[in-house]
Design a protein around this motif. Structure first.
Motif, short mmCIF file in Angstrom:
data_model
loop_
_atom_site.label_atom_id
_atom_site.label_comp_id
_atom_site.label_asym_id
_atom_site.label_seq_id
_atom_site.Cartn_x
_atom_site.Cartn_y
_atom_site.Cartn_z
N PRO A 179 0.89 -1.19 0.12
CA PRO A 179 0.14 -0.04 0.00
C PRO A 179 0.88 1.04 -0.15
CG PRO A 179 0.06 -0.95 2.31
CD PRO A 179 0.84 -2.09 1.47
N PRO A 180 0.24 2.27 -0.34
CA PRO A 180 1.15 3.45 -0.35
C PRO A 180 1.66 3.81 1.14
CG PRO A 180 -0.94 4.07 -1.45
CD PRO A 180 -1.07 2.77 -0.95
N ARG A 181 3.01 4.32 1.21
CA ARG A 181 3.48 4.19 2.38
C ARG A 181 4.67 5.61 2.19
NH1 ARG A 181 8.63 2.01 1.60
NH2 ARG A 181 8.92 0.56 -0.35
N GLY A 182 5.14 5.93 3.50
CA GLY A 182 6.22 6.60 3.48
C GLY A 182 7.62 6.00 3.63
N LYS A 183 8.62 7.28 3.80
CA LYS A 183 9.96 6.57 4.18
C LYS A 183 10.06 5.86 5.56
CE LYS A 183 12.01 10.52 3.49
NZ LYS A 183 13.31 11.60 3.55
N GLN A 184 11.16 5.35 5.43
CA GLN A 184 11.58 4.44 6.71
C GLN A 184 11.95 5.40 7.68
OE1 GLN A 184 10.97 1.07 7.02
NE2 GLN A 184 10.26 1.38 4.97
N ALA A 185 11.88 5.08 9.00
CA ALA A 185 12.38 5.96 10.12
C ALA A 185 14.00 6.07 9.94
CB ALA A 185 12.05 5.35 11.45
N VAL A 186 14.74 4.97 9.62
CA VAL A 186 16.11 5.18 9.48
C VAL A 186 16.40 4.79 7.93
CG1 VAL A 186 18.23 4.07 10.13
CG2 VAL A 186 16.67 4.38 11.85
N PRO A 187 17.25 5.95 7.24
CA PRO A 187 17.34 5.40 5.94
C PRO A 187 17.84 4.23 5.32
CG PRO A 187 18.29 7.67 6.45
CD PRO A 187 17.64 6.92 7.77
N THR A 188 16.97 3.25 4.70
CA THR A 188 17.33 1.93 4.47
C THR A 188 17.41 1.66 2.88
OG1 THR A 188 16.18 1.36 6.15
CG2 THR A 188 16.47 -0.31 4.88
N VAL A 189 18.43 1.03 2.41
CA VAL A 189 18.64 0.69 1.06
C VAL A 189 18.64 -0.80 0.87
CG1 VAL A 189 19.99 2.73 0.47
CG2 VAL A 189 21.04 0.66 1.24
N GLY A 190 18.45 -1.40 -0.38
CA GLY A 190 18.42 -2.88 -0.31
C GLY A 190 18.92 -3.36 -1.74
N PHE A 191 19.51 -4.53 -1.82
CA PHE A 191 20.04 -5.08 -2.93
C PHE A 191 19.93 -6.45 -3.08
CE2 PHE A 191 23.88 -5.00 -0.51
CZ PHE A 191 24.57 -6.22 -1.00
N THR A 192 20.13 -7.10 -4.39
CA THR A 192 20.21 -8.57 -4.62
C THR A 192 21.71 -8.95 -4.40
OG1 THR A 192 18.23 -8.66 -5.69
CG2 THR A 192 19.35 -10.42 -5.91
N TYR A 193 22.18 -10.02 -3.59
CA TYR A 193 23.34 -10.21 -3.32
C TYR A 193 23.73 -11.34 -4.48
CZ TYR A 193 28.06 -11.86 -1.63
OH TYR A 193 28.99 -12.13 -1.74
N THR A 194 24.90 -11.51 -4.99
CA THR A 194 25.48 -12.72 -5.49
C THR A 194 26.92 -12.10 -5.65
OG1 THR A 194 25.75 -14.10 -7.67
CG2 THR A 194 24.98 -11.57 -7.84
N PRO A 195 28.02 -13.10 -5.53
CA PRO A 195 29.20 -13.10 -5.75
C PRO A 195 29.66 -12.92 -7.44
CG PRO A 195 28.83 -15.27 -5.24
CD PRO A 195 27.48 -14.46 -5.25
N PHE A 196 28.64 -13.35 -8.41
CA PHE A 196 28.81 -13.18 -9.69
C PHE A 196 29.38 -11.90 -9.99
CE2 PHE A 196 27.14 -14.07 -14.15
CZ PHE A 196 28.13 -14.68 -14.64
N LYS A 197 30.40 -11.56 -10.83
CA LYS A 197 31.00 -10.36 -10.74
C LYS A 197 30.26 -9.67 -11.82
CE LYS A 197 35.17 -7.30 -11.10
NZ LYS A 197 36.59 -7.38 -11.41
N PRO A 198 29.53 -10.21 -12.93
CA PRO A 198 28.74 -9.24 -13.82
C PRO A 198 27.66 -8.79 -13.25
CG PRO A 198 29.56 -11.37 -14.88
CD PRO A 198 29.94 -11.39 -13.62
N LYS A 199 27.07 -9.15 -12.15
CA LYS A 199 26.02 -8.58 -11.69
C LYS A 199 26.24 -7.34 -10.82
CE LYS A 199 23.27 -11.78 -13.34
NZ LYS A 199 22.35 -11.31 -14.53
#
Length: 369
Positions: A179-199
């Motif tokens: 649903p519509p929401r606001g920002k997090q109380a503490v700035p938060t970022v995310g990503f998909t992890y892989t050790p495969f270098k091209p990613k």
């Protein structure tokens, strides 16, 4: 139609997720669908020695490791060992679909009884094989389906392929939504992890390090199908989920103010759509479908190989006034929701139907004298 998908392996990769989606949806529409794959390949002696030398444990998936086909109800046949799939492994069918350059080699050798050959090509797969062999499969005369405009353009320009149907990926708005929401109380970022270098996770991790110089409290959320390696450790204090089930992903995307996409090489980039469907804006490189998706709103494109630019843009998004961030968040959702898997399956199914019809013998017409 009787449809057989040929895959090198069934796993938790984004590419296999797309294959599993189409297999299930085509089966739900009444088609007789089978997926055939090899078991995981055992590492060679050389690969084992290299792992010992580098002090990096080999991550070898078990034969019964989870994959995106689990729970779909789609029949899945795993052949006896890691070898090419042959005619004897397959039932007769109307369509047979290779999903990787190597499987295209196998399918090209099959008799016509195994089905009309339609190559589902999600990437220009030079990172997975010798250029000569990969290019040879791109030149095969079988019709092709691709989710990426850049792949379609490449096939036309470099390999003279004209029978290529563009079917962009979509996102399941029942699984990935918020649903519509606001920002997090503490700035938060995310990503998909892989050790495969091209990613490009090394780019993303360096960008986070740079951003924390200005915002030390920056939180990090990530998930991946591979465990972190000593060569590519996670940012300090990162919340990491190994093989997170699909049911958990929308919560992980929804925890973030911005999703980071630092890849060097990408076929499509499904996490872009999934995060945007969860109302999380994206900062990403112009790889895969990112140029088309982010230009539609809900994200920011950055140059390749530029952690500093990624750090600047992620901080810009995290520091936006609440109203401005909500507008970007809503734009991300609007972009992700304008095209569905039903739409994509319509196109995919139609492409298969056209291939079967084109290959069918045409009835002879009487010649008037």
């Amino acid at each position: 139609m009787r449809i057989t998908f040929i895959c090198p392996i069934a796993d938790l990769s984004g590419g296999f997720r797309v294959i599993a989606v189409y297999a299930k949806r085509l089966r739900d529409r009444g088609h007789d669908v089978l997926l055939v794959s090899r078991p995981p390949r055992k590492p060679t002696v050389r690969e084992r020695l290299r792992a010992v030398y580098r002090r990096r444990p080999l991550q070898i998936p078990a034969k019964d490791a989870p994959n995106h086909l689990d729970g779909t109800g789609v029949p899945h046949h795993v052949i006896d060992r890691a070898r090419p799939v042959e005619a004897a492994d397959l039932p007769d069918a109307d369509v047979v679909i290779p999903t990787w350059w190597e499987t295209a080699e196998w399918v090209d050798a099959l008799p016509a009884s195994k089905g009309v050959q339609v190559h589902f090509i999600q990437d220009y797969e030079l990172w997975g094989g010798a250029k000569e062999r990969v290019d040879a499969t791109c030149r095969l005369s079988m019709p092709k389906i691709t989710p990426a405009k850049w792949v379609k353009d490449l096939l036309a320009k470099e390999f003279g392929q004209t029978d290529v149907t563009l079917v962009p990926n979509a996102v399941d708005l029942e699984t990935f939504t918020a649903p519509p929401r606001g920002k997090q109380a503490v700035p938060t970022v995310g990503f998909t992890y892989t050790p495969f270098k091209p990613k490009g996770c090394d780019i993303t991790i360096e960008a986070i390090r740079l951003a924390r110089k200005q915002v030390p409290q920056l939180k990090v959320v990530c998930f991946g199908s591979a465990q972190p390696t000593p060569d590519m450790p996670l940012p300090e204090g990162a919340e990491f989920h190994h093989r997170a089930p699909e049911s958990m992903l929308k919560a992980l995307y929804g925890k973030c103010d911005v999703w980071l996409f630092g890849t060097r090489k990408e076929g499509f980039g499904l996490p872009i759509l999934e995060s945007m469907a969860c109302r999380t804006p994206v900062v990403g490189t112009p790889a895969g479908a990112a140029p088309e998706l982010l230009s539609g709103g809900g994200g920011i494109l950055i140059p390749m190989e530029n952690p500093a630019a990624m750090a600047d843009e992620m901080l810009k998004v995290c520091s936006m006034p609440e109203s401005e961030w909500r507008r970007l968040s809503d734009a991300a959702y609007a972009t992700a929701s304008r095209y569905t898997w039903d739409d994509a399956t319509d196109r995919f199914e139609s492409a298969l139907g056209r291939a079967v019809e084109s290959a069918s013998p045409k009835p002879r017409q009487a010649v008037s004298v």
